[in-house]
Design an enzyme around this catalytic site. Sequence first.
Site, PDB file in Angstrom:
ATOM      1  N   HIS A 159       8.937  -6.720   2.057  1.00 49.91           N
ATOM      2  CA  HIS A 159       8.392  -5.377   2.261  1.00 49.91           C
ATOM      3  C   HIS A 159       7.887  -5.210   3.690  1.00 49.91           C
ATOM      4  O   HIS A 159       8.174  -4.205   4.350  1.00 49.91           O
ATOM      5  CB  HIS A 159       7.244  -5.113   1.280  1.00 49.91           C
ATOM      6  CG  HIS A 159       7.685  -4.614  -0.053  1.00 49.91           C
ATOM      7  ND1 HIS A 159       8.412  -5.381  -0.934  1.00 49.91           N
ATOM      8  CD2 HIS A 159       7.490  -3.408  -0.676  1.00 49.91           C
ATOM      9  CE1 HIS A 159       8.657  -4.683  -2.038  1.00 49.91           C
ATOM     10  NE2 HIS A 159       8.105  -3.491  -1.913  1.00 49.91           N
ATOM     11  N   HIS A 208       1.698 -11.327  -2.541  1.00 52.17           N
ATOM     12  CA  HIS A 208       2.018 -12.034  -1.304  1.00 52.17           C
ATOM     13  C   HIS A 208       0.774 -12.686  -0.714  1.00 52.17           C
ATOM     14  O   HIS A 208      -0.338 -12.145  -0.820  1.00 52.17           O
ATOM     15  CB  HIS A 208       2.595 -11.076  -0.255  1.00 52.17           C
ATOM     16  CG  HIS A 208       4.084 -10.943  -0.308  1.00 52.17           C
ATOM     17  ND1 HIS A 208       4.953 -11.998  -0.107  1.00 52.17           N
ATOM     18  CD2 HIS A 208       4.871  -9.856  -0.525  1.00 52.17           C
ATOM     19  CE1 HIS A 208       6.198 -11.565  -0.208  1.00 52.17           C
ATOM     20  NE2 HIS A 208       6.175 -10.285  -0.476  1.00 52.17           N
TER      21      HIS A 208
END
Length: 248
Positions: A159, A208
């Site tokens: 991302h 993450h």
Amino acid sequence: MTPTPAIRRVTDWLVRGVRNGSANRLPVALFAVLTLGVFAFIAIADEMAEGELRKIDEWLFLSLRTTGDSPQPLGPPWLQETALEVTAIGGFPLIMLTLAGVAGFFIVTKHYGAALYAVLSVGSGALLSQTLKQYYGRPRPDLVDHLDTVHTLSFPSGHALVTTVAYLTLASIVIGFLDNRRARIYVLAVAVLVAVIVGVSRVYLGVHWPSDVAAGWALGAAWASLSWLIVHVLTLRKAPDPQDEQGT
């Protein structure tokens, strides 16, 4: 070595419809970002592979959790919903839809080079992200439940990387058509802001580690700068085109 006529035609077609901003300072700035981005990514990747970032990652990761209740992220419930909506900006489907829409606009307006530049830059960035994920093979964070669905490995953050590449690439195209310095700064600032908030949302949602996101930002900025620099150099070498002069 003098390029052949065939190669010159290909490069001329690639940059047709792409304009430069500040022709003198731009290459220096792009090369600086490229160099720093690659250096930062390599440094983070080395430290991550050696396990040196674990404590820092955990501390930053848990700093976004409620004290004494680590699975619960900071803030009211609506902030979680907002984070999910923000993180979708960097998702593959929305990035591809945005890219298709922008490329389609450039094709309709006969700026074919700009369309190809955007597709190649973002597409290669996405491929780079998936390749590196498989190479490093880092598992996702396991300290809390994930608040977003994930299907890939963790390092680097796709991302963060692809969002950075996509929005900086689109910003670079728009900037080329702007003469106003404030407008160029604004466009670039918006692109950077989008990349930042998408990256932060990945950590906030527990999918993450912070180092994943930092590496994604660094390599994304480097990749976008490399793409921009290549097109800039090709544009400088392109012979003046009468059609371009009539269209300006």
